[in-house]
Each structure stands twice: as structure tokens, then as C-alpha cells.
Design an enzyme around this catalytic site. Sequence first.
Site, PDB file in Angstrom:
ATOM      1  N   HIS A 127      -3.683   6.598   2.076  1.00  0.00           N
ATOM      2  CA  HIS A 127      -4.055   5.319   1.465  1.00  0.00           C
ATOM      3  C   HIS A 127      -5.444   4.949   1.980  1.00  0.00           C
ATOM      4  CE1 HIS A 127      -4.350   1.176   0.535  1.00  0.00           C
ATOM      5  NE2 HIS A 127      -4.143   0.777   1.774  1.00  0.00           N
ATOM      6  N   CYS A 182       0.819  -1.219   0.000  1.00  0.00           N
ATOM      7  CA  CYS A 182       0.000   0.000   0.000  1.00  0.00           C
ATOM      8  C   CYS A 182       0.852   1.267   0.000  1.00  0.00           C
ATOM      9  CB  CYS A 182      -0.936  -0.003   1.199  1.00  0.00           C
ATOM     10  SG  CYS A 182      -1.942  -1.486   1.252  1.00  0.00           S
ATOM     11  N   ASN A 189     -10.338  -0.749  -0.907  1.00  0.00           N
ATOM     12  CA  ASN A 189      -8.889  -0.582  -0.757  1.00  0.00           C
ATOM     13  C   ASN A 189      -8.213  -1.128  -2.024  1.00  0.00           C
ATOM     14  OD1 ASN A 189      -6.176  -0.964  -0.177  1.00  0.00           O
ATOM     15  ND2 ASN A 189      -6.525  -1.761   1.888  1.00  0.00           N
TER      16      ASN A 189
END
Length: 329
Positions: free
Chosen positions: A256, A113, A286
Site C-alpha cells: 500500500h 487501506c 496515498n
Amino acid sequence: MFKSKIIGMGYSVPENIITNHDLSKIMDTSDDWIQSRSGIKERRWATDNVTTSDLAYNACKQTIENSKINPIDIDMIIVGTLSSDYFFPGVSAQLQEKLNLKNVGAFDIKAACSAFIYSISIADQFIRTGAAKTILVVGAETQTKLIEKSTEGRDVAVLFGDGAGAAILTRSDSKSEILSTHLHSDGKHLKDLWMEAPGTNKDSWIDDPINLSKFTPKMNGREVFRNAVTRFPEVINEALFANDLDIDDVKYIVPHQANYRISEAIAKKLNVKMDKVVSNIHKYGNTTAASIPIALAEAVEMKKISTGDIIILAAFGAGFTWASAAIRW
Ligand code: UT7
């Protein structure tokens, strides 16, 4: 030393929308559980014939157009991804070929990420030293091809989505610049968020019979959450301190997109309102390395960001890795 700045962005998400209700038909979960624990309403899943390099290519085409540069000026391609089309080589060389960008340097960054910020940091260093002038930086994923789409895998399956975002960084001769980047990792948390196979570790290869469970991402959600809510504010404060900035100087934090509750915790710890924290997790989930460039590209597209605005990007993810970038737009 030179400086670098972002001159254009773009993004691409698959057309295939998967709602929480769709998920509740294939695993024991509910719209209520997913929304209350994560803020996610729907996400995009790439269909079988759509790859990470396809999404990356679409995002890059748009980025190059928006940047108004001649593609021949691109010196290097850096792609953040952990879901490349093949085990090797990475997506970056495929992009070089698809975009027909002469024989430029191209490599992938596997920092989960945090990979987009890691990639921005690398690009910034190349431009600062004069070794490169214009770099295409990408975050692209089709991680949902790897997830276990069943009740056993539901804690991971409901969170993730697919997409790609990209930016062109080039030498700056104005006040617009990447002000700083800060990168961190702590490998003791390897198994709190990982996909074991295929790997060259003797336990991480093909067993007979094949243990397919090793080929899907596993997450200790609570441990990830606990660390994320500490590391995000910490690395954002590190960016502020390095640039002698106050949180009030910041127009937007672009974290993020891990979980809306994590973004709320960041806002609370930094004592800012949620309208300062960019969020699109409700519609994309996500998307790992793609989430920051997609969120930033959308904010640019919506004309939320103007020249001179201070933007802080922040990430946390597998590794563990975490990172921030302070940008004067
Ligand atoms: O990109 C960075 C990586 N990821 C993250 O940042 C994620 C960080 N972690 C999180 O966001 C949260 O920990 C989750 C959203 C993954 C989970 O939320 P939680 O509040 O920590 O739930 P939990 O894991 O403690 O599970 C609570 C209950 C459990 O049932 P019992 O044991 O209480 O009976 C789970 O089995 O919820 C159950 N559960 C689900 N129920 C319905 C877990 N996943 C699901 C699901 N649907 N999808």
C-alpha cells in the site's frame, strides 16, 4: 477445492493534478517538506462532478477489456472503499448497474487501506469453494473530498489522492494462483486514524451548530508510521513462511502506497533493494484502498510482471488493519 488467479487489471485516476506547489498556496506547507517526509510530488483530486463510482466504473471497464472475458461471466462484485458516493448503499451495487452485470451479488468492504487485499481474500475463498467462478474486485476512493484542505488539516491533506484500480479473479487450472492471504486487525488504534462522523454513535452525528471537524479524517501520523513499519514486514514474512518461500523468490512486493519512507523501511527490514518494492506514490499520493490495485495494474501495464512471478501484496491502515496476499502470476 479450486484455485483462483488474477487474469486482468485496470485503473483510473482523475485528470486533475495537484502538485505540492499548488498545496503550498492553500495551506502552510512546502514541496520540500512533503517530498522529504513522504516522497509525494503530486496527486490527483477528483473534481466535484467525479465520484468514487465513476472512477471505479472506468477502472472496471478497462479491467474487463484486459481480462478478455464476457462480462456476463462475472458472478460477484466486491469493492474496497471508505469514500462511497453515499452513506449507504455502497459503490458495488452502483457498479453492478453501471456495468449492466445481470443481478450479481455485490458488496463493499470498509477495511481502509487494507480493503483491496481483504477483498481479494474474500474473492479467493468464494472461488476456492466453487461458490463463484469469476469475481470483479475493486479498490476505489475519492477521499480527498473529505479532507480538511487548510493548515489545520495539512498533515493528512498533503498525503492523500483519489483513484481506482480493479482485478478480475477467476478459477485457475494452471500454476498461476493466489497462494495465500493473511488478514489482521487491532481495534485499540481506532482513533489513531479515523473519521468520526457521520456515525450512529451519539457523539458522532450532527451537532447544533455542526462541528465540521468531526467530518474530516484525523491521523496520529507518528503512531501510524511506527506500527506500519512493524506490521508490513511481519505480514510479508507471514506470507513467505506460509508458502515456504524466501524473499529472493519474490519478484515484486507491492505495498500500500502510504509513504515512501515506510516502503524504504520495509525494504530495509526485509533486506531487499528498493527496485523490488513497487512505488508510484510520487505521482498519486496515498489513494487508500485504490493504491495497491493501481500500483499492480501499472506494473502489469509496463510488462514488469510475467507468468510464474511471485508477487506479494501488503497493506496497513485504519482500524488498524493489515494484510498480505502471495500470488504466483
Ligand atoms: O494509509 C496509511 C495511513 N497513513 C500513513 O501511513 C501515514 C503515516 N505517517 C506518516 O507518514 C508521517 O507521520 C507524516 C508524513 C504524516 C508526518 O511526518 P512526521 O515526520 O511524522 O512529521 P510530524 O507529524 O512529526 O510533524 C513534524 C512537524 C510538526 O511541526 P513541529 O511540531 O515540529 O513544529 C508538524 O506540525 O511538521 C509539521 N507538519 C507539517 N509541516 C509542513 C505536519 N504536516 C505538515 C505539512 N507541511 N503538511
